[in-house]
Design a protein around this motif. Sequence first.
Motif, PDB file in Angstrom:
ATOM      1  N   SER A 326     -28.557  22.899  49.477  1.00 41.58           N
ATOM      2  CA  SER A 326     -28.717  22.996  48.036  1.00 41.58           C
ATOM      3  C   SER A 326     -27.358  22.921  47.345  1.00 41.58           C
ATOM      4  O   SER A 326     -26.381  23.508  47.813  1.00 41.58           O
ATOM      5  CB  SER A 326     -29.411  24.310  47.670  1.00 41.58           C
ATOM      6  N   THR A 327     -27.318  22.225  46.232  1.00 46.02           N
ATOM      7  CA  THR A 327     -26.101  22.173  45.417  1.00 46.02           C
ATOM      8  C   THR A 327     -26.147  23.218  44.304  1.00 46.02           C
ATOM      9  O   THR A 327     -25.277  23.241  43.433  1.00 46.02           O
ATOM     10  CB  THR A 327     -25.916  20.774  44.809  1.00 46.02           C
ATOM     11  N   ASP A 328     -27.157  24.090  44.332  1.00 40.48           N
ATOM     12  CA  ASP A 328     -27.300  25.114  43.300  1.00 40.48           C
ATOM     13  C   ASP A 328     -26.487  26.368  43.593  1.00 40.48           C
ATOM     14  O   ASP A 328     -26.311  27.217  42.725  1.00 40.48           O
ATOM     15  CB  ASP A 328     -28.767  25.511  43.132  1.00 40.48           C
ATOM     16  N   PRO A 330     -23.156  28.605  44.280  1.00 39.10           N
ATOM     17  CA  PRO A 330     -21.826  28.516  43.658  1.00 39.10           C
ATOM     18  C   PRO A 330     -20.802  27.756  44.494  1.00 39.10           C
ATOM     19  O   PRO A 330     -19.961  27.035  43.952  1.00 39.10           O
ATOM     20  CB  PRO A 330     -21.419  29.992  43.495  1.00 39.10           C
ATOM     21  N   GLU A 331     -20.863  27.910  45.831  1.00 38.15           N
ATOM     22  CA  GLU A 331     -19.856  27.288  46.691  1.00 38.15           C
ATOM     23  C   GLU A 331     -20.228  25.869  47.102  1.00 38.15           C
ATOM     24  O   GLU A 331     -19.500  25.238  47.867  1.00 38.15           O
ATOM     25  CB  GLU A 331     -19.640  28.150  47.945  1.00 38.15           C
ATOM     26  N   SER A 332     -21.356  25.365  46.589  1.00 37.34           N
ATOM     27  CA  SER A 332     -21.855  24.069  47.046  1.00 37.34           C
ATOM     28  C   SER A 332     -21.678  22.978  45.999  1.00 37.34           C
ATOM     29  O   SER A 332     -21.680  23.235  44.792  1.00 37.34           O
ATOM     30  CB  SER A 332     -23.342  24.177  47.412  1.00 37.34           C
ATOM     31  N   ASN A 333     -21.532  21.758  46.483  1.00 36.92           N
ATOM     32  CA  ASN A 333     -21.483  20.567  45.645  1.00 36.92           C
ATOM     33  C   ASN A 333     -21.892  19.380  46.509  1.00 36.92           C
ATOM     34  O   ASN A 333     -22.313  19.547  47.662  1.00 36.92           O
ATOM     35  CB  ASN A 333     -20.081  20.376  45.047  1.00 36.92           C
ATOM     36  N   ILE A 334     -21.766  18.182  45.969  1.00 35.92           N
ATOM     37  CA  ILE A 334     -22.174  16.987  46.722  1.00 35.92           C
ATOM     38  C   ILE A 334     -21.366  16.853  48.005  1.00 35.92           C
ATOM     39  O   ILE A 334     -21.903  16.493  49.063  1.00 35.92           O
ATOM     40  CB  ILE A 334     -22.018  15.719  45.859  1.00 35.92           C
ATOM     41  N   ASN A 335     -20.087  17.158  47.946  1.00 36.82           N
ATOM     42  CA  ASN A 335     -19.238  17.024  49.143  1.00 36.82           C
ATOM     43  C   ASN A 335     -19.662  17.984  50.253  1.00 36.82           C
ATOM     44  O   ASN A 335     -19.716  17.600  51.427  1.00 36.82           O
ATOM     45  CB  ASN A 335     -17.769  17.246  48.775  1.00 36.82           C
ATOM     46  N   THR A 336     -19.931  19.239  49.898  1.00 39.66           N
ATOM     47  CA  THR A 336     -20.357  20.187  50.931  1.00 39.66           C
ATOM     48  C   THR A 336     -21.728  19.797  51.480  1.00 39.66           C
ATOM     49  O   THR A 336     -21.997  19.986  52.673  1.00 39.66           O
ATOM     50  CB  THR A 336     -20.392  21.618  50.383  1.00 39.66           C
ATOM     51  N   ARG A 337     -22.583  19.273  50.619  1.00 41.37           N
ATOM     52  CA  ARG A 337     -23.887  18.811  51.092  1.00 41.37           C
ATOM     53  C   ARG A 337     -23.728  17.661  52.074  1.00 41.37           C
ATOM     54  O   ARG A 337     -24.341  17.650  53.149  1.00 41.37           O
ATOM     55  CB  ARG A 337     -24.772  18.363  49.922  1.00 41.37           C
ATOM     56  N   ASP A 338     -22.904  16.683  51.720  1.00 38.66           N
ATOM     57  CA  ASP A 338     -22.698  15.532  52.599  1.00 38.66           C
ATOM     58  C   ASP A 338     -22.127  15.967  53.942  1.00 38.66           C
ATOM     59  O   ASP A 338     -22.542  15.479  55.005  1.00 38.66           O
ATOM     60  CB  ASP A 338     -21.757  14.517  51.938  1.00 38.66           C
ATOM     61  N   SER A 339     -21.175  16.895  53.901  1.00 34.00           N
ATOM     62  CA  SER A 339     -20.564  17.373  55.132  1.00 34.00           C
ATOM     63  C   SER A 339     -21.595  18.067  56.010  1.00 34.00           C
ATOM     64  O   SER A 339     -21.637  17.858  57.233  1.00 34.00           O
ATOM     65  CB  SER A 339     -19.419  18.337  54.802  1.00 34.00           C
ATOM     66  N   TYR A 340     -22.448  18.875  55.400  1.00 41.01           N
ATOM     67  CA  TYR A 340     -23.460  19.609  56.145  1.00 41.01           C
ATOM     68  C   TYR A 340     -24.478  18.658  56.772  1.00 41.01           C
ATOM     69  O   TYR A 340     -24.819  18.769  57.961  1.00 41.01           O
ATOM     70  CB  TYR A 340     -24.155  20.601  55.224  1.00 41.01           C
ATOM     71  N   ILE A 341     -24.985  17.721  55.977  1.00 36.13           N
ATOM     72  CA  ILE A 341     -25.955  16.749  56.493  1.00 36.13           C
ATOM     73  C   ILE A 341     -25.350  15.944  57.631  1.00 36.13           C
ATOM     74  O   ILE A 341     -26.000  15.664  58.650  1.00 36.13           O
ATOM     75  CB  ILE A 341     -26.444  15.825  55.359  1.00 36.13           C
ATOM     76  N   ASN A 342     -24.082  15.592  57.472  1.00 34.81           N
ATOM     77  CA  ASN A 342     -23.381  14.837  58.514  1.00 34.81           C
ATOM     78  C   ASN A 342     -23.329  15.629  59.822  1.00 34.81           C
ATOM     79  O   ASN A 342     -23.535  15.074  60.911  1.00 34.81           O
ATOM     80  CB  ASN A 342     -21.970  14.501  58.041  1.00 34.81           C
ATOM     81  N   GLN A 379     -32.673  18.291  46.122  1.00 39.31           N
ATOM     82  CA  GLN A 379     -33.140  16.935  45.876  1.00 39.31           C
ATOM     83  C   GLN A 379     -32.022  15.903  46.033  1.00 39.31           C
ATOM     84  O   GLN A 379     -30.869  16.138  45.673  1.00 39.31           O
ATOM     85  CB  GLN A 379     -33.770  16.814  44.479  1.00 39.31           C
ATOM     86  N   ILE A 380     -32.416  14.761  46.573  1.00 40.28           N
ATOM     87  CA  ILE A 380     -31.511  13.626  46.740  1.00 40.28           C
ATOM     88  C   ILE A 380     -32.174  12.413  46.108  1.00 40.28           C
ATOM     89  O   ILE A 380     -33.310  12.071  46.449  1.00 40.28           O
ATOM     90  CB  ILE A 380     -31.231  13.331  48.233  1.00 40.28           C
ATOM     91  N   ILE A 381     -31.491  11.803  45.162  1.00 37.85           N
ATOM     92  CA  ILE A 381     -31.948  10.543  44.573  1.00 37.85           C
ATOM     93  C   ILE A 381     -31.035   9.459  45.126  1.00 37.85           C
ATOM     94  O   ILE A 381     -29.861   9.387  44.765  1.00 37.85           O
ATOM     95  CB  ILE A 381     -31.907  10.592  43.033  1.00 37.85           C
TER      96      ILE A 381
END
Length: 422
Positions: A326-328, A330-342, A379-381
Amino acid sequence: MATYITWSVVVLYMALLCCVCDARVHWGKRGGFVGTEGSTFVLNGSPFLFNGFNAYWMMNVATDPTERMKVTQVLQDAANAGLSVCRTWAFADGGYKALQISSGAYDERVFQGLDFVVAEARKYRIRLILSFVNNYEDYGGRPQYVDWARKEGVEIRSDDDFYTNCIVKGYYKNHVKRIITRINTITKIAYHDDATIMAWELMNEPRCQVDYSGRTINDWVQEMASFVKSLDKHHLLEVGMEGFYGDTMSERKKINPGYQVGTDFISNNLVKEIDFATIHAYPDQWLPGQNQDSKVAFMQRWMWSHYEDSRTILKKPLVIAEFGKSTDYPESNINTRDSYINIVYRNIYRMAKTRGTVGGGLVWQLMAKGMGSFSDGYQIILSENPSTTSIISEHSHAMSTLSHVLKLRSQNVPLEKDHSSW
């Protein structure tokens, strides 16, 4: 992102050619059902590995013909990114846009929305995992079933009577039969004959508060899995579990995120009619207050322990059926999401490459533009998130290539040495 694997141009060409031929020739009415051999998914006799996604909302949106382009857009974008399996709901019990208005009573307009989802998935060659009911009150679920019984005068003590009350179990069986025997109004193919459907799911995230051992749910899984297989011997079946351990292997309980939910990953998936195991993973929710390194470490343990148990004890394939970031927070954003999914994708690939067992993962969740009411932070668009789309596409390509390389290996076709940096 690191390169997964380096093969000769000839091998890649052969693999891709095999992929195209398989899709065109075997996507028939009764051909092309995904099956299992031991702990490996197979399709037309060859190993089947995939990258997939969740889009639970599809039937709900498709109920309105003016909104169906959103379903089409997500399926088209997913196919372009190499995604080949989608998990979605085949339930909406009571309430707004209900499929099952009351026990045994259905809204044909909503059912035709599900028909559209199956038909569009078929068009884009994306296979579906369809879930029969929710554990939670969202879209009705288990609470709605017991409420229907209560209103009919049935003595109900708690929502957990869903698993034991014969009247409520009858409601569930009626719904399962209605879905499996449905004839699609668009394709004219019965659901139980449609290879577009990869598998049925008994319930999204079953939980039981009155029995943490897993035995109550185990009895229910045995009964309902046998019932599903009596109606449909073509399709695979899975429980819909998150992966929490129960009493079968008490030492494994330390892998749980500090609590139990009434399931037993081992015994529930050992039911012979269950074809493959699943896990879900949400360390952001399960481990509040912990830092990202701790959450990633948990995810690694969660995946690898279930991989080992699926390979050595269950001897069945495993799917990482829900994961995301989730990007919701406080410590999360698109970059942390991408890193996690990776990181999750790297683990899936390694597991699939070494001993099979893990057939793929389903990221939570894909959406189209203009669907703000369905947003949950995960969500990912694809059209709006190029960095995430790139990671997804590369993993799709890696899993597809590995799948066809394994096929060539099974045919004793000589291959160059694997120079994977992973």
